[in-house]
Structures are given as C-alpha cells and as structure tokens.
Design a protein around this motif. Structure first.
Motif, PDB file in Angstrom:
ATOM      1  N   MET A   1      30.139 -63.134 -50.111  1.00  0.00           N
ATOM      2  CA  MET A   1      31.223 -62.647 -49.258  1.00  0.00           C
ATOM      3  C   MET A   1      31.229 -63.431 -47.941  1.00  0.00           C
ATOM      4  N   LYS A   2      32.387 -63.932 -47.572  1.00  0.00           N
ATOM      5  CA  LYS A   2      32.507 -64.665 -46.305  1.00  0.00           C
ATOM      6  C   LYS A   2      32.657 -63.690 -45.144  1.00  0.00           C
ATOM      7  N   LYS A   3      32.155 -64.102 -44.012  1.00  0.00           N
ATOM      8  CA  LYS A   3      32.293 -63.293 -42.806  1.00  0.00           C
ATOM      9  C   LYS A   3      33.141 -64.041 -41.785  1.00  0.00           C
ATOM     10  N   PHE A   4      33.976 -63.290 -41.083  1.00  0.00           N
ATOM     11  CA  PHE A   4      34.767 -63.871 -40.000  1.00  0.00           C
ATOM     12  C   PHE A   4      34.379 -63.126 -38.734  1.00  0.00           C
ATOM     13  N   VAL A   5      33.826 -63.822 -37.779  1.00  0.00           N
ATOM     14  CA  VAL A   5      33.311 -63.194 -36.560  1.00  0.00           C
ATOM     15  C   VAL A   5      34.425 -63.090 -35.528  1.00  0.00           C
ATOM     16  N   LEU A   6      34.717 -61.867 -35.122  1.00  0.00           N
ATOM     17  CA  LEU A   6      35.719 -61.645 -34.078  1.00  0.00           C
ATOM     18  C   LEU A   6      35.060 -61.768 -32.715  1.00  0.00           C
ATOM     19  N   LYS A   7      35.646 -62.568 -31.856  1.00  0.00           N
ATOM     20  CA  LYS A   7      35.097 -62.733 -30.509  1.00  0.00           C
ATOM     21  C   LYS A   7      35.381 -61.483 -29.677  1.00  0.00           C
ATOM     22  N   LYS A   8      34.529 -61.240 -28.726  1.00  0.00           N
ATOM     23  CA  LYS A   8      34.725 -60.108 -27.821  1.00  0.00           C
ATOM     24  C   LYS A   8      35.963 -60.343 -26.977  1.00  0.00           C
ATOM     25  N   ASP A   9      36.673 -59.244 -26.686  1.00  0.00           N
ATOM     26  CA  ASP A   9      37.854 -59.321 -25.831  1.00  0.00           C
ATOM     27  C   ASP A   9      37.396 -59.520 -24.389  1.00  0.00           C
ATOM     28  N   GLU A  10      37.547 -60.724 -23.889  1.00  0.00           N
ATOM     29  CA  GLU A  10      37.060 -61.047 -22.542  1.00  0.00           C
ATOM     30  C   GLU A  10      37.841 -60.311 -21.459  1.00  0.00           C
ATOM     31  N   SER A  11      39.075 -59.863 -21.850  1.00  0.00           N
ATOM     32  CA  SER A  11      39.895 -59.169 -20.858  1.00  0.00           C
ATOM     33  C   SER A  11      39.476 -57.712 -20.692  1.00  0.00           C
ATOM     34  N   ALA A  12      38.656 -57.200 -21.647  1.00  0.00           N
ATOM     35  CA  ALA A  12      38.235 -55.803 -21.564  1.00  0.00           C
ATOM     36  C   ALA A  12      37.377 -55.592 -20.322  1.00  0.00           C
ATOM     37  N   LYS A  13      37.584 -54.468 -19.661  1.00  0.00           N
ATOM     38  CA  LYS A  13      36.871 -54.218 -18.410  1.00  0.00           C
ATOM     39  C   LYS A  13      35.413 -53.860 -18.652  1.00  0.00           C
ATOM     40  N   LYS A  14      34.563 -54.384 -17.796  1.00  0.00           N
ATOM     41  CA  LYS A  14      33.174 -53.935 -17.771  1.00  0.00           C
ATOM     42  C   LYS A  14      33.116 -52.692 -16.885  1.00  0.00           C
ATOM     43  N   ARG A  15      32.049 -51.923 -17.029  1.00  0.00           N
ATOM     44  CA  ARG A  15      31.933 -50.691 -16.246  1.00  0.00           C
ATOM     45  C   ARG A  15      31.976 -50.975 -14.744  1.00  0.00           C
ATOM     46  N   SER A  16      31.441 -52.122 -14.364  1.00  0.00           N
ATOM     47  CA  SER A  16      31.391 -52.451 -12.933  1.00  0.00           C
ATOM     48  C   SER A  16      32.747 -52.871 -12.381  1.00  0.00           C
ATOM     49  N   ASP A  17      33.721 -53.142 -13.287  1.00  0.00           N
ATOM     50  CA  ASP A  17      35.029 -53.625 -12.834  1.00  0.00           C
ATOM     51  C   ASP A  17      35.967 -52.506 -12.403  1.00  0.00           C
ATOM     52  N   TYR A  18      35.646 -51.274 -12.755  1.00  0.00           N
ATOM     53  CA  TYR A  18      36.572 -50.176 -12.466  1.00  0.00           C
ATOM     54  C   TYR A  18      36.583 -49.838 -10.974  1.00  0.00           C
ATOM     55  N   SER A  19      37.746 -49.417 -10.490  1.00  0.00           N
ATOM     56  CA  SER A  19      37.862 -49.036  -9.077  1.00  0.00           C
ATOM     57  C   SER A  19      37.118 -47.735  -8.798  1.00  0.00           C
ATOM     58  N   ILE A  20      37.057 -46.858  -9.808  1.00  0.00           N
ATOM     59  CA  ILE A  20      36.318 -45.600  -9.666  1.00  0.00           C
ATOM     60  C   ILE A  20      34.886 -45.825 -10.152  1.00  0.00           C
TER      61      ILE A  20
END
Length: 673
Positions: free
Chosen positions: A1-20
């Motif tokens: 079975m072949k695998k296709f690796v999905l890259k992480k969404d770089e636009s997703a916010k990290k916990r430290s990025d939130y204003s709250i």
C-alpha cells in the motif's frame, strides 16, 4: 500500500499565536478541551468544575482560529444559557461570537422545520403548542372518541400526554410503556392507541406541532432526505452539546445527524448529574458516547471551584456508591471549611424548628437569606417547614412556580396572537371564542368550521353560526382582528390593541385583576423586543419567561428571601449554605426505586446534586419520627448517608434551652429551641 504524506497546515495557529492567553486562564484539563481540534470528544465535567467557562472559551478559540461562526452549533437546554455563553464569548473575543448558532434542540429543530416546511407538508407559519395546549387537545380528542364516558378508571389527560411523549422520546412501543410505567391501564391499550392517533391527526389537520413533534419531525426530515441531511450537517463544522447527560434517545440521534458530515462533536456533561429520567433523559447516552463515536477523546474536569474539600469528600463518597459511572475525583484549592453537619431530630416539626432557627442564626451572623437554600426531594416535604417559616416571619420563595406564559391571562392574549399568525389553530380559536358571553364548546366548534372554509376568517360576524345574542361581541372581535391585519402595525402596538380589547374580560374573570393587568402592561413592554409575531410565539413557547406579578408581587418591601427548592429545580445553582432535609429511606432514595439498580443510582445522583450545591457549609437533616395518614412511624435515615464514613460528617445534637448538657469533647452548636 502506498502512503501519501500530508504536510502540516502552516497557516494553522499555534497556541502562542492567539490574542487570548487561554492557558493562563484555564486549568490544563479545561485547556485540553478548548484546544481539541477534530473528531469526537467527551468532556466529563464534575459539579462546579467550570464546564460553562470551558465552553465559552472553546467558542472564542474556534472563532479566533478562523472558523466561520455560523458553522459552529452550540446546543444547550435553555436558550438563555446559550445566549449567556455567546455574550461571554463576545466579551472575551469580539462580536463575531454572536453569529454562532446557539439554542436548544427544540429551537434549532424549529428553525430547520420552518426553513424546510414544504418537505414535511406543513406551511412555514405553523405554530407551536405548549404543554397546557397539548393537554387541552388530548382532552378534546378523548371526549370526541367517547372515552370520557367509562364505567371504570381511564387515564386522565396528563397521564395520556406522558404516555404518548414517553413512546416518542424513549423509542418504546405503547405496550412496553404501559407494562413498565402504567400497568393499571394495560387493558386499555387499544383505546389509548386510538387517542394517540387522533391527537396526531388533529395536529396535522390544524398545522400545529407540540414540543415532541419538533424533534421527531426533524429526525424524520433528515433521515428521509439524504441530500438535505448532508446540506444541514455540512453547515455544522463543529457541534457542541451542553448537559449531554440530560438528552433523551431522540436528541442523541439528532446529535448524530447534525454532526454526520464533519464528525466534530463535543459533548459536555456530568454522568453524576443525570436526574431527569422522568422527562425521558437517558443516562446511557453519556455513558455510551465513546462507543457511539469511534475514537472519542475523553477529558475529565475534576478541579472544583465552588465547594470546600470537606463537601467534596462527601460528594466523592456518594459517587463511589454508584454502579454506573465515569470514575472521577473532585478536589478544590479553596481553604478548608467545617465538616458537613448530620442532624437527627425527634420529629418533623423539630426538624422545621431547627432549620428556621439555623436560618435566623446564620442571618444574624451576616449571611444573606438568599445565600441559604433548603432543598428537598419532593415539593410536599417542605409543607411543615413553610408553616414554621411563616410563624417566624422569615420571607422565602419556593422554586417551581408558574411560568409567565402559563398564566391564564397571558395565554388569553397569546391565543389572539396565534389566530393572527395561523387562522387554522383550533386550540387558540377555542380560547378566544370561549371568552365571549353565551359561546360554549358547540358554538365555538360551529364557528371554527365556518372559519376553516371562509375567505375572510376574521370577519366572524358574517358567519351563519353567529346569532344576535353575541353578535355585538363577535363584531368587536372582528374589528380587532381585521383591523390588525389591515393596518399591519408594529408588534408592540398589536399586543397593546389586544390587551386593550381584553381588559374588560380580565376584570370580569379575575378577582386579582389589578395584578394581572400589570402583567399585561409588562407584556406590551416585552413585545418591543420581538421582530415578528411568529418569532414572539416561537420564543415564548420554547423559552418561556418564568415570573408573573400574580406570583411575585410583594405587599411591602422585603429583604431577599430564603430559597426553598426541590433538588431537581436546584440543579445548576449554588448557595453558601445548603440544608438537605428529610434525608430518609423512602424519600431519598424514593421507595419506588429501591428494587431497581438504575433507579437507585439516579436517586444517589440526586443526593450528589444536592450536596454539590453548597459552597461553604452543608447540613443533612432527618427526623426519627414521621407522620402519615396512618399515624406516626419510626424512620430510617437515607441509606446513602449510612454509607458515609464517620470522619466525613459531624453529628449535631440538638439541646433544649433548659437542658445544660454538653456534647462530649466540647460545646454543642449554638442552635437553641
């Protein structure tokens, strides 16, 4: 079975990025729930552990992360609760949070049914009947079928309503409901089934729905229309359900349907606070959630922010006694308090005397009366206490009073509004017409048959059924209704016109009409807040206002009253001091539950709910002698208290003022009688 690796969404916010700074404002378990991203999650939130706070911050976090607020569905058990959560989320983040879909199951289902009414063969202006109207219809159907002329006992309208509702909400056949809950009516199964069918036909014919219909017809709508189910569920990227332990089987299935595309469902609740089986709530819904949704993430909230550890130790001990539960251990970082009191009294009257004197002493020591609650299993348990409180002139309020929209004078006004919205609403017309002198059930029925086929249903004075004896009254009603339809005034003016028309009826019918007229004036003011008559009817049916002037007006100014409440009505509330009275076997647990492990567990959960209402101090009271119609009898303290370890409670001995004995090891509590 072949695998296709999905890259992480770089636009997703990290916990430290939130204003709250969520992690600074929440404990680790709350933060885990707030930052849960995808898939099913069950948050088991013990009493007082910040469940609402967690939901509020989750809403804010999802919106801040870029989720379209209209694709977030927050289901609660009152619309007020949803509104308060969204208001708090908006204050934390911004106004985007107000666009989140929030409300009760009934409210959300009503929105869907109005939007897709053509799929179920209903007009989009169908009206919703409340419990009282439902009872009237069932009684009418029962009489029409001739079942009121029985030579033996036949179920009354409320019992019939409960039977019909139970079959729907618990997915049970009528025979099973009768066998399990009403065996005395088993031989009437055929007649009861006919009433259920006739009741459903009546609602269909008159284009009205009761609360059960809102859930049932939405379920059927989504199950039978695959394309529509996908459309609705696709719009719900995230679904959150509060108080999941209080859902019935139908609501659990609706939850499945609402999240069936994205599968992002978070249920929040406490299995130990599932106490509404009599309303159809199914404790197994929350227990089976991890099996129902594969890959469920289980998060437990155990840090309590309400009670002292001395109170929580008892709560944990009660939970240990349960057979069906999620294991959890409540703890608090509050300062230690006193051990809860276990108070044995010689009689029910001495129990009342003790409680009333305790209340007065706490008040003298600086406690506000409304921060003291007396809780009990059944409303009748407090009758003797109420007499004693009145004798000592202690003001109190008892939870469980009439709702604003259930008051007869308010229902009369709403009936006029309902016929304006839906001229096919027989129940409303019956109420409107029966106000008129000389019109009885038969004449009202004749008039409605004319209304049903008339092109001008509000021109009642033109009906062949109209006679001279009440023609002037019919003309006045016709002028009111046709005038409103013609002028199309603002909502508040419509209500004002109806109130003005109704004023004389109110004076003739009620001795306390001045108070009722105040309610009507308040109703005019309230009506300003509604966008349309259908919206008004919808919101008042689904989220009724609670207090009326008839119930709440005081003759003189008084301090905030002491709280008396059943345990069921106290759920979700908290007080500094809580007294749980009548802690007797046969009362809590109820004598009806002792043979059934599931029912016994629910009684235990009731005790847990009562216990966890207390913030600073808790008192259990039980009399040695109790009264019945057969005379006095010796009691047994609740088996749940008998299981408590001695170190968890402190026994209080009541000493008469002229008896100087002291408790071993020190002075008795300063309560004299």
């Amino acid at each position: 079975m072949k695998k296709f690796v999905l890259k992480k969404d770089e636009s997703a916010k990290k916990r430290s990025d939130y204003s709250i700074k969520y992690e600074d404002l929440l404990n680790p378990q709350q933060a885990e729930a707030v930052f849960h991203e995808h898939g099913p999650a069950l948050v088991v939130a013990g009493a007082g552990t910040g469940k609402t706070r967690t939901l509020v911050y989750r809403v804010a976090r999802l919106v801040e992360s870029g989720v379209d607020p209209s694709q977030i569905l927050l289901l609660t058990f009152t619309r007020r609760a949803a509104q308060e959560m969204l208001d708090r989320a908006s204050n934390i983040l911004d106004e985007r949070c107000r666009r989140v879909q929030g409300g009760t199951f009934h409210y959300y289902c009503s929105m869907l049914l109005h939007r897709y009414a053509e799929h179920i063969g209903f007009p989009d202006n169908f009206t919703i009947i409340d419990t009282a109207d439902s009872l009237e219809v069932i009684q009418w159907v029962r009489n029409q079928l001739g079942f009121h002329k029985q030579n033996k006992r036949f179920p009354n309208k409320r019992t019939l309503q409960n039977i019909i509702s139970t079959t729907i909400n618990k997915y049970l056949d009528l025979r099973i409901v009768l066998e399990e809950y009403y065996p005395q009516f088993l031989d009437l199964e055929e007649q009861i089934e006919k009433i259920g069918i006739a009741y459903a036909d009546y609602k269909e014919k008159n284009r009205v729905m009761d609360f059960d219909d809102l859930l049932l017809k939405t379920r059927d709508l989504l199950v039978k229309n695959e394309e529509l189910r996908i459309k609705v569920a696709s719009g719900n990227l995230h679904v959150m359900v509060d108080e999941y332990q209080d859902t019935n089987k139908l609501q659990a299935e609706l939850t499945d349907l609402f999240c069936s595309v994205h599968k992002n469902i978070m249920a929040v609740g406490d299995d130990a606070q599932s106490i509404y089986s009599f309303r159809g709530a199914d404790h197994r819904n929350i227990m089976d959630f991890p099996d129902r949704f594969e890959g469920t993430k289980l998060i437990k909230l155990e840090e309590n922010y309400r009670s002292t550890n001395q109170i929580l130790n008892i709560a944990n001990n009660l939970l240990d006694q349960a057979n069906y539960k999620f294991d959890k251990n409540l703890y608090s970082n509050k300062e230690d308090g006193d051990l809860p009191a276990l108070v044995k009294t010689s009689s029910e009257h001495e129990q009342s005397d003790f409680i009333s004197q305790l209340v007065l002493q706490l008040r003298e020591n600086g406690s506000e009366l409304n921060q003291i609650a007396i809780l009990f299993r059944n409303g009748r348990d407090s009758y003797d206490l109420e007499v004693e409180l009145n004798r000592k002139n202690i003001p109190f309020v008892k939870f469980g009073g009439q709702k604003f929209t259930e008051a007869a004078h308010i229902k009369d006004i709403l009936a006029h509004i309902r016929v304006l919205v839906n001229p096919m609403d027989t129940i409303a017309w019956n109420r409107v017409l029966m106000l008129l002198d000389g019109i009885g059930p038969k004449t009202a029925e004749d008039l409605f048959e004319w209304i049903r086929i008339s092109k001008s249903p509000y021109a009642l004075d033109q009906s062949e059924a109209a006679t001279k004896s009440y023609m002037d009254q019919l003309k006045a009603l016709s002028i009111l209704l046709t005038g409103i339809k013609k002028d199309d005034p603002a909502i508040s003016e419509i209500v004002e016109r109806i109130v003005e028309y109704y004023r004389d009826f109110c004076k003739k019918r009620y001795d306390d009409y001045p108070k009722r007229l105040k309610d009507l004036e308040a109703f005019v003011n309230i009506s300003v807040n509604f966008a349309s008559l259908p919206a008004m009817l919808e919101e008042l049916a689904l989220d009724p206002i609670t207090a009326t002037a008839v119930d709440t007006e005081q003759k003189q100014k008084e301090e905030n009253p002491l709280i008396l409440s059943t345990i069921h009505s106290a759920k979700g509330l908290e007080w500094n001091h809580v007294v749980l009275m009548q802690c007797l076997d046969g009362i809590i647990p109820s004598s009806y539950s002792v043979e059934d492990p599931e029912s016994l567990d629910e009684e235990l959960r009731l005790m847990y709910v009562a216990t966890t209402r207390a913030k600073d101090m808790l008192y259990y009271t039980h009399p040695v002698l109790a009264q019945s119609v057969y005379g006095d009898y010796f009691t047994k303290p609740s088996r749940f208290l008998s299981e408590l370890k001695e170190a968890l409670v402190e026994e209080w001995q009541l000493v008469q003022e002229d008896e100087p004995e002291q408790l071993e090891g020190g002075n008795p509590p300063q309560i004299s009688s």
